[in-house]
Design a protein around this motif. Structure first.
Motif, mmCIF file in Angstrom:
data_model
loop_
_atom_site.group_PDB
_atom_site.id
_atom_site.type_symbol
_atom_site.label_atom_id
_atom_site.label_comp_id
_atom_site.label_asym_id
_atom_site.label_seq_id
_atom_site.Cartn_x
_atom_site.Cartn_y
_atom_site.Cartn_z
ATOM 1 N N ILE A 88 -3.738 40.794 -5.956
ATOM 2 C CA ILE A 88 -3.946 40.137 -4.662
ATOM 3 C C ILE A 88 -5.430 39.918 -4.362
ATOM 4 N N LEU A 89 -6.238 40.953 -4.587
ATOM 5 C CA LEU A 89 -7.641 40.880 -4.164
ATOM 6 C C LEU A 89 -8.581 40.308 -5.227
ATOM 7 N N PHE A 90 -8.180 40.367 -6.505
ATOM 8 C CA PHE A 90 -9.098 39.914 -7.553
ATOM 9 C C PHE A 90 -8.558 38.714 -8.336
ATOM 10 N N ILE A 91 -7.351 38.820 -8.898
ATOM 11 C CA ILE A 91 -6.853 37.734 -9.751
ATOM 12 C C ILE A 91 -6.644 36.463 -8.928
ATOM 13 N N THR A 92 -5.844 36.556 -7.858
ATOM 14 C CA THR A 92 -5.660 35.361 -7.019
ATOM 15 C C THR A 92 -6.945 35.030 -6.262
ATOM 16 N N GLY A 93 -7.732 36.049 -5.922
ATOM 17 C CA GLY A 93 -8.989 35.806 -5.214
ATOM 18 C C GLY A 93 -9.957 34.977 -6.030
ATOM 19 N N LEU A 94 -10.121 35.332 -7.285
ATOM 20 C CA LEU A 94 -11.058 34.602 -8.140
ATOM 21 C C LEU A 94 -10.561 33.205 -8.495
ATOM 22 N N SER A 95 -9.264 32.953 -8.260
ATOM 23 C CA SER A 95 -8.760 31.589 -8.481
ATOM 24 C C SER A 95 -9.365 30.617 -7.470
ATOM 25 N N PHE A 258 0.292 30.723 -7.171
ATOM 26 C CA PHE A 258 0.298 32.176 -6.994
ATOM 27 C C PHE A 258 1.669 32.764 -7.335
ATOM 28 N N LEU A 259 2.715 32.046 -6.955
ATOM 29 C CA LEU A 259 4.071 32.529 -7.208
ATOM 30 C C LEU A 259 4.352 32.591 -8.710
ATOM 31 N N LEU A 260 4.029 31.531 -9.421
ATOM 32 C CA LEU A 260 4.256 31.497 -10.869
ATOM 33 C C LEU A 260 3.364 32.510 -11.593
ATOM 34 N N LEU A 261 2.145 32.695 -11.095
ATOM 35 C CA LEU A 261 1.247 33.683 -11.689
ATOM 36 C C LEU A 261 1.817 35.086 -11.547
ATOM 37 N N ALA A 262 2.347 35.407 -10.364
ATOM 38 C CA ALA A 262 2.933 36.732 -10.138
ATOM 39 C C ALA A 262 4.180 36.934 -10.994
ATOM 40 N N ILE A 263 5.002 35.895 -11.116
ATOM 41 C CA ILE A 263 6.206 35.990 -11.953
ATOM 42 C C ILE A 263 5.824 36.219 -13.410
ATOM 43 N N PHE A 264 4.798 35.511 -13.882
ATOM 44 C CA PHE A 264 4.352 35.669 -15.267
ATOM 45 C C PHE A 264 3.826 37.078 -15.524
ATOM 46 N N ILE A 265 3.018 37.598 -14.599
ATOM 47 C CA ILE A 265 2.472 38.952 -14.775
ATOM 48 C C ILE A 265 3.601 39.980 -14.752
ATOM 49 N N ALA A 266 4.562 39.808 -13.828
ATOM 50 C CA ALA A 266 5.697 40.741 -13.761
ATOM 51 C C ALA A 266 6.527 40.695 -15.033
ATOM 52 N N TRP A 267 6.574 39.534 -15.678
ATOM 53 C CA TRP A 267 7.332 39.412 -16.927
ATOM 54 C C TRP A 267 6.591 40.036 -18.100
ATOM 55 N N ILE A 286 6.645 38.651 -4.388
ATOM 56 C CA ILE A 286 6.496 38.085 -3.038
ATOM 57 C C ILE A 286 5.125 38.406 -2.455
ATOM 58 N N MET A 287 4.717 39.666 -2.523
ATOM 59 C CA MET A 287 3.471 40.070 -1.854
ATOM 60 C C MET A 287 2.240 39.481 -2.540
ATOM 61 N N CYS A 288 2.285 39.291 -3.850
ATOM 62 C CA CYS A 288 1.131 38.732 -4.561
ATOM 63 C C CYS A 288 1.018 37.221 -4.382
ATOM 64 N N ALA A 289 2.089 36.578 -3.934
ATOM 65 C CA ALA A 289 2.048 35.133 -3.721
ATOM 66 C C ALA A 289 1.657 34.770 -2.297
ATOM 67 N N GLN A 290 1.679 35.752 -1.371
ATOM 68 C CA GLN A 290 1.430 35.456 0.033
ATOM 69 C C GLN A 290 0.008 35.845 0.443
#
Length: 439
Positions: A88-95, A258-267, A286-290
């Motif tokens: 949430i704070l780094f991967i999506t943040g740096l995007s 963000f949603l697809l990124l979180a799904i990929f990491i979870a996989w 859900i939380m990483c996409a919001q």
């Protein structure tokens, strides 16, 4: 998630309060922006007073309704929690580097998406959707609390780093932002939680008036949106329709990213040794996409306005000048954040509903075949196998029971007709099997 009893109109209004509130805010801001603009610009010693009060109320209510037991339960999945915080704070943040370099017109729209990428996860909508999808609500709540507290210190640094890459010599005081976020977030949260734990009437009040507190919380978000849109109305109406549409599509695309990124990491993480339970996986996605609109609004409101990084040509000297001190109109910066926030609720609701349907279907299948097994047991008194079996018969019956289990599993997978009506010629073996299970 807030459960509301009573007439369906009341339930609808409570459930859809935020989108309905946004609709009213947009209409009122476009028709008569004067009061909202006045509130937005009202400052005391450099502090935007009304926005700060709105933000403080959000987190005070969040603190007074926060269950300690849920946080303790969530700590069992600390590895997933740490992964969620980092995402949430780094991967999506740096995007944000991606979105700030996209060709938006005006550039304020791109700045808004970049800033929104850096903020923590949403406060209430994310947890509600995790509950709706039968995910781990305690883990979702802990992700909310931890990222919104850590984000006070991390988000301003990441925001400054990303904005500095696109706007020359932008003046962002990260320390000042940390202080203002701390006053707006962490102090009200601690006070609210302290009041809940140390004063018994407050705990009773929070439980009794959970729905009104929820609505007050959502109303503060609507107030922030109304003030922001009122302030930026004049600039927004100057923009070309397709530029605004492009910004809206960009906000929707950012959430899907963000949603697809979180799904990929979870996989992928189970392949490197971190196994997620199904409920943890749902909470993580859900939380990483919001993202949190109130936090983004506070950060934007205290960033420097003024000339953007767009190139302009001086009419007298023909020299190219570059704005280098601010983000332009801060109201325009906030618009894609508002769009993202609204759309994340609708998009993720479809995902949560899909998870819920799958879970409920599995529960119905279990209930369905549980009834069938009870029906089989009711046939045992008429079965010829009531005579005490020999050792050889017991061995054979065990094999028959195993065969029945495989039949039930096959039916569950293909969702075929009920077992009792599917193969009447096998009734003897089924009866023997059930008799063996009873013995």
């Amino acid at each position: 998630m807030v459960e509301v009893q009573g007439n369906p109109i009341k339930r609808f209004v409570v459930k859809q309060f935020l989108p309905l509130g946004f609709l009213v805010a947009v209409v009122f801001a476009m028709i008569y922006p004067v009061p909202g603009d006045a509130m937005y610009q009202f400052k005391v010693n450099g502090w935007k007073l009304v926005t700060t009060i709105n933000m403080a109320l959000i987190f005070f209510i969040f603190g007074i309704t926060l269950e300690t037991s849920e946080l303790k339960e969530a700590m069992k999945g600390y590895k997933v929690l740490l992964l969620g915080i980092f995402t949430i704070l780094f991967i999506t943040g740096l995007s944000g580097f991606i979105f700030i370099n996209m060709d938006f017109k005006p550039m304020e729209f791109g700045y808004g998406l970049a800033i929104f990428a850096c903020v923590p996860t949403s406060l209430s909508s994310g947890v509600a959707l995790v509950i709706q999808g039968y995910g781990n609500a305690a883990l979702a709540l802990l992700m909310t609390v931890s990222t919104n507290i850590l984000g006070i210190f991390i988000s301003p640094i990441v925001v400054k780093m990303i904005l500095s890459s696109a706007i020359k010599d932008i003046k962002v005081n990260a320390v000042d932002l940390v202080v203002k976020l701390g006053v707006s977030i962490i102090i009200p949260l601690i006070v609210g939680k302290g009041v809940r734990e140390l004063w018994a009437p407050a705990l009773k009040f929070a439980k009794k008036y959970k729905v009104p507190l929820y609505l007050v919380n959502q109303f503060q978000i609507v107030m922030i949106v109304w003030q922001t849109l009122s302030h930026s109305r004049h600039e927004l109406l100057k923009q070309k329709f397709y530029d605004v549409l492009f910004a809206i599509m960009g906000a929707i695309g950012q959430h899907f990213f963000f949603l697809l990124l979180a799904i990929f990491i979870a996989w992928i993480v189970p392949f490197i040794g971190l196994r997620m339970q199904d409920g943890e996986r749902k909470a993580y996605i859900i939380m990483c996409a919001q993202k949190s609109l109130p936090t983004a609004a506070v950060i934007i409101s205290y960033l420097p306005s003024g000339p953007t990084g767009d190139h302009t040509v001086d009419a007298e000297t023909d020299e190219v000048a570059t704005g280098s001190e601010g983000l332009g109109d801060l109201g325009l910066v906030a618009i894609p954040c508002i769009v993202f926030y609204v759309m994340q609720v609708f998009i993720d609701a479809f995902l949560a509903n899909g998870w819920a349907s799958k879970y409920e279907k599995a529960e119905k299948l279990q209930d369905k075949y549980a009834d069938q097994l009870k029906a089989l047991e009711s046939l045992e008194p008429d079965a010829p196998s009531l005579i005490a079996p020999s050792a050889a018969d017991i061995s054979a019956d065990k094999s028959a029971a195993a065969g029945l289990q495989l039949q039930v599993q096959a039916v569950e997978v293909s969702d075929m007709a009920p077992l009792l009506g599917s193969a009447p010629e096998q009734s003897d073996s089924v009866t023997v099997s059930s008799n063996t299970q009873r013995q």
